[in-house]
Write a protein that holds these residues in place. Structure first.
Motif, short mmCIF file in Angstrom:
data_model
loop_
_atom_site.label_atom_id
_atom_site.label_comp_id
_atom_site.label_asym_id
_atom_site.label_seq_id
_atom_site.Cartn_x
_atom_site.Cartn_y
_atom_site.Cartn_z
N ASN A 259 0.83 -1.21 0.00
CA ASN A 259 0.00 0.00 0.00
C ASN A 259 0.86 1.27 0.00
OD1 ASN A 259 -2.79 1.19 0.39
ND2 ASN A 259 -1.70 2.08 2.13
N GLU B 52 -2.05 1.66 -7.35
CA GLU B 52 -3.34 2.24 -6.97
C GLU B 52 -4.29 1.21 -6.36
OE1 GLU B 52 -3.86 5.34 -7.23
OE2 GLU B 52 -2.63 6.14 -8.88
N LYS C 190 -5.67 1.13 -0.57
CA LYS C 190 -5.56 0.56 -1.92
C LYS C 190 -6.14 -0.86 -2.03
CE LYS C 190 -1.51 3.38 -2.90
NZ LYS C 190 -0.04 3.39 -3.08
#
Ligand code: 5AD
Length: 454
Positions: free
Chosen positions: A234, A240, A265
């Motif tokens: 993350n 993303e 994420k």
């Protein structure tokens, strides 16, 4: 002699292994082609989880053998799970095979091909079939390289190999061996590199990811090594979205539930294999949880993420599954409300505990049960997608659709999404206003700040 085509059967782990083989062959000077007719070598990376998957690969190898008879230098290899499962038996069945490589030896493929090509070039007798299916310590660490692909938005990352469970139906412990985790640092490094190449989404892969590193790394602040790994990923700029497959209900603890709340994420979609929604069948399958525990996990996830999406694997017609057992399973399946599911008809696997169980279910009955579940699933996924009509969803744009001039992407909940797009948007997160839904796909228009069309 150096053009190789790799055909992959089965799961994402197999896809990933094939990618590794392709990458190592390219590094060795081979060219990896995308069609078997342009190839001097065809490698079949195989699956053993159901009989049908094995029969498909055996059929394909038989078909390729015909070509070898008219072109003796043409080479055929069988890699992966079926190579591991059947080993030398494959040589008897398919005497034209040049190469049989198991699941812990993918990294040896370039050496074996080099050796075979040298032998063929020497024009002596046909070289002996290479059989390499041994176990190898550390082989999980060899699945680490990626092929540079243009506009690659999403990548698979193998975090571990093997399975220590003992599900009565399953061949995987035999084909993949005992659980072995990759070091966390190496995985994080690999994801960093992917992010630098422009990858936006990673899917962490393992036979049972919830077991990741449980013998190698300590629990820290109540968090399992798997959750620690998710948190580390993350933190990587450029990534993303994070997904993973597959967790096991037994290892799905509160720390992972809370990761869905706390790790931005981590996408609100989980593939959580149920296998059966009836406790008697779960016991017979040697699955160490009850449907009540499964329900608890689902409820705790919905408590932290109300619009969580659920996907599962379920088997119909396990030996001894009576009509009442199946009805109970189907009712539970409906009650949970899966948005996606793989529904499997039980397939006998030699050497597994269920092979010799009494009361095998007829093919027709398995077919019928399969349809009952498919109908439940179709209704639920259509209903769930219809809920999105009128809303604006965040889509990660993957590329042009196979047909027509539209573009495709996915929501965080893994809904296939189709819209009018543009090459420049590949790899971008965009907002889509949903105007139509089917059970498998949502359609819409891109909007800027929730109002204008781009
Ligand atoms: N028959 C049918 N399905 C099976 N699976 C595993 N073994 C079998 C079998 N013998 C299914 C399980 C597993 C998925 C990958 O394949 O549902 O989760």
């Amino acid at each position: 002699m150096n053009r190789v085509y790799i055909k992959t059967y089965g799961c994402q782990m197999n896809e990933r292994d094939s990618e590794q083989v392709a990458s190592s062959l390219r590094d060795r000077g081979y060219s990896v082609v995308d069609n078997e007719f342009d190839a001097d070598v065809v490698l079949l990376n195989t699956c053993s989880v159901r009989d049908q998957a094995e029969q498909k690969a055996i059929g394909k190898a038989g078909y390729l053998a015909k070509r070898k008879r008219s072109d003796p230098n043409f080479m055929i290899g069988v890699l992966g799970c079926m190579a591991q499962n059947r080993g030398s038996e494959l040589m008897d069945r398919l005497p034209d095979l040049d190469l049989i490589v198991g699941t812990q030896k993918f990294h040896a493929v370039p050496d074996h091909l080099d050796h075979l090509i040298k032998s063929y070039s020497a024009q002596g007798p046909r070289p002996a079939t290479v059989l390499d299916i041994d176990e190898e310590e550390g082989s999980q660490n060899a699945i680490k390289d990626h092929l540079p692909k243009q506009d690659q938005v999403s990548a698979f990352v193998s975090i571990m190999q093997g399975c220590n469970m003992n599900c009565a139906f399953c061949i995987v412990p035999k084909t993949r061996g005992r659980e072995r985790a990759r070091p966390m640092e190496q995985i994080v490094e690999e994801v960093h590199e992917l992010a630098e190449q422009g990858v936006k989404e990673v899917t962490l892969l393992g036979q049972i990811v919830t077991s990741y590193g449980r013998r190698d790394f300590p629990v820290v602040d109540g968090k399992s090594p798997f959750v620690q790994l998710i948190e580390r990923i993350n933190d990587i700029d450029g990534i993303e979205r994070i997904r993973f497959t597959s967790p096991h209900p037994r290892g799905f603890k509160q720390d992972l539930v809370e990761a869905y709340r706390d790790v931005p994420k981590l996408c609100e979609y989980v593939h959580l294999p149920l296998q059966a929604g009836c406790n008697k069948t779960l016991r017979a399958m040697n699955r160490p949880y009850t449907k009540e525990r499964f329900r608890e996990i689902v409820d705790s996830l919905r408590a932290v993420v109300p619009d969580m999406y659920f996907s599962t694997d379920i088997i119909v017609g396990f030996p001894g599954e009576t009509e009442e057992d199946f009805s109970e399973s189907a009712a539970f399946f409906e009650d949970i409300g899966f948005d996606m599911s793989y529904i499997f008809k039980y397939s006998i696997r030699t050497g597994t505990p269920a092979e010799t169980m009494l009361d095998q279910i007829s093919t027709e009955e398995k077919e019928r049960r399969n349809h009952v579940l498919l109908d439940i699933l179709a209704k639920r996924s259509l209903w769930r997608n219809e809920q999105l009509v009128g809303t604006v969803q965040e889509i990660l744009v993957e590329g042009p659709a196979k047909k027509g001039d539209k573009f495709v992407g996915k929501t965080r909940g893994y809904r296939n999404s189709i819209f009018d797009g543009d090459e420049r948007l590949i790899g971008q997160l965009v907002q889509m206003k949903v105007n139509r839904a089917t059970a498998s796909t949502i359609y819409g228009d891109l909007v800027l700040a929730g109002v204008d069309t781009i």
